[in-house]
Enzyme design. Structure first.
Site, PDB file in Angstrom:
ATOM      1  CG  HIS A   1     -12.564   2.488   1.566  1.00 28.83           C
ATOM      2  ND1 HIS A   1     -11.647   3.798   1.756  1.00 28.83           N
ATOM      3  CD2 HIS A   1     -12.326   1.525   2.282  1.00 28.83           C
ATOM      4  CE1 HIS A   1     -10.766   3.322   2.889  1.00 28.83           C
ATOM      5  NE2 HIS A   1     -11.249   1.835   2.884  1.00 28.83           N
TER       6      HIS A   1
ATOM      7  CB  CYS B   1      -1.278   8.839  11.682  1.00 27.55           C
ATOM      8  SG  CYS B   1      -0.707  10.498  11.749  1.00 27.55           S
TER       9      CYS B   1
ATOM     10  CG  ASN C   1      -0.402  -0.311   2.595  1.00 32.11           C
ATOM     11  OD1 ASN C   1       0.562  -1.250   2.729  1.00 32.11           O
ATOM     12  ND2 ASN C   1      -0.352   0.682   3.486  1.00 32.11           N
TER      13      ASN C   1
END
Length: 372
Positions: free
Chosen positions: A195, A318, A145
């Site tokens: 998504h 994060c 990714n």
């Protein structure tokens, strides 16, 4: 503020029109999919049509598709549910996997990658050489990714199956961009997310191959053939089915994304010599560019680009408001000057030539401002 330029498709792709229209239509069906009256049967029919579309996209069997709330749950189901509770098992995960794979179980063994970001097949052979592993699962993602590196899944399958192990493939970043063909290739478990392909958020799926039985990790209702309890989301599932059904027709968009990515990287090399394209010579999908400005924190770059109206992601994850050095780039042996300074630019079905132009103009201004 200029018009917004969205270059963060790997985080979440904009909703495709067919997904929106199909999901909105499904919202008009008020029945519970588990009810036997007409409204319930209509909701159930929506889900079953989508199940067929997902199965076709991944190259699996319709009866083996399980809908989840997204890829994180799907990956957890694939790994934590691999063998019945209480039985001994072994889990081996590629060290550059998404956290939902890396953290699914606490005792997973890490399979390293080489400097190019590709898993070390020889190391996997050595890990599996000592015995016949019937309760072993090897988890290797199809496409990374952060870097877009394509993993040699066919080789992983061959090595794992020779030792009696099964293979899970997180195909979240591959779905809609390349064929998956799980049954043809012998992949035992595949996970995808809606998504990332332009479907609704909050919907994912697990597809299993013949002879693979997972143990439910969410219980209390028996939905999804007892594998994932909880009332299904017909609207979200319908939208997922729509993007899966339309994926084969998006070949020109995939080619366009590669064209845009390649033009971006050529321009970066020519005009900002300090920039580093991560995994430039590795096998990669065409819609992802991971670029570093050594010494410039990734979060600084992301914020400065956002002020220019351009959405990109940090190459680092994060957590609790703190930017961490990318574990993916560290696994590839890159130092903090690169792994802490990389951003990800990702293209998709609605990307335009002017998006590249706008990014390059803003990136040049940023680099000049910070002296790179």
């Amino acid at each position: 503020m200029p018009d917004k330029i969205y270059l963060d498709y790997n985080a979440s792709a904009p909703l495709k029109p067919e997904a929106r229209d199909t999901a909105v239509a499904a919202l008009g069906i008020g029945g519970n999919p588990s009810s036997v009256h007409q409204s319930g049967r209509e909701a159930r029919a929506i889900i079953e049509r989508a199940r067929e579309d997902v199965a076709i996209l991944v190259g699996g069997r319709t009866q083996d598709v399980i809908f989840t709330s997204g890829a994180t749950e799907a990956n957890n189901l694939a790994i934590r549910g691999f063998v019945p509770e209480g039985e001994p098992r072994r889990v081996i995960v590629n060290g550059t996997e998404h956290p939902s794979v890396l953290e699914a179980v606490g005792d997973a063994e890490h399979l390293p990658v080489k400097a190019d970001g590709v898993v070390d097949i020889g190391f996997l052979q050595r890990m599996l050489a000592d015995r016949d592993w019937r309760n072993c699962l090897v988890s290797v993602m199809a496409v990374n990714n952060e870097t877009g590196v394509v993993q040699p899944i066919d080789e992983v399958v061959a090595v794992a199956h020779a030792a009696g192990a099964k293979v899970h493939c997180d195909a979240v970043q591959a779905a809609g961009h390349m064929p998956i063909d799980m049954l043809e290739r012998g992949i035992d478990i595949v996970t995808i997310s809606a998504h990332k392909m332009g479907g609704p958020r909050g919907v994912g799926a697990v597809a299993t191959g013949p002879g693979v039985a997972l143990n439910a990790i969410i219980r209390g209702g028996g939905q999804e053939r007892g594998m994932r309890s909880g009332t299904e989301n017909p609207a979200g599932i319908a939208g997922m089915g729509a993007v899966c059904a339309s994926a084969p027709s998006y070949g020109p968009n995939v080619a366009k994304a590669r064209e845009l990515r390649d033009r971006l990287e050529v321009a970066l090399r020519e005009t900002i010599p300090a920039s580093v394209i991560v995994a430039a010579n590795s096998p990669r999908v065409g819609h992802v560019c991971c670029v570093a400005l050594p010494g410039v924190p990734a979060e600084t770059q992301v914020m400065m680009m956002d002020l220019e109206g351009i959405a990109v992601s940090a190459g680092a994850a994060c957590s609790s408001g703190k930017i961490k050095t990318s574990h993916v780039l560290r696994e590839m042996g890159l130092g903090d000057d690169i792994s802490g300074s990389a951003i990800r630019v990702s293209f998709g079905w609605n990307s335009r030539d002017e998006d590249v132009d706008g990014f390059l103009e803003a990136f040049h201004r940023m680099a000049a401002r910070i002296g790179s």
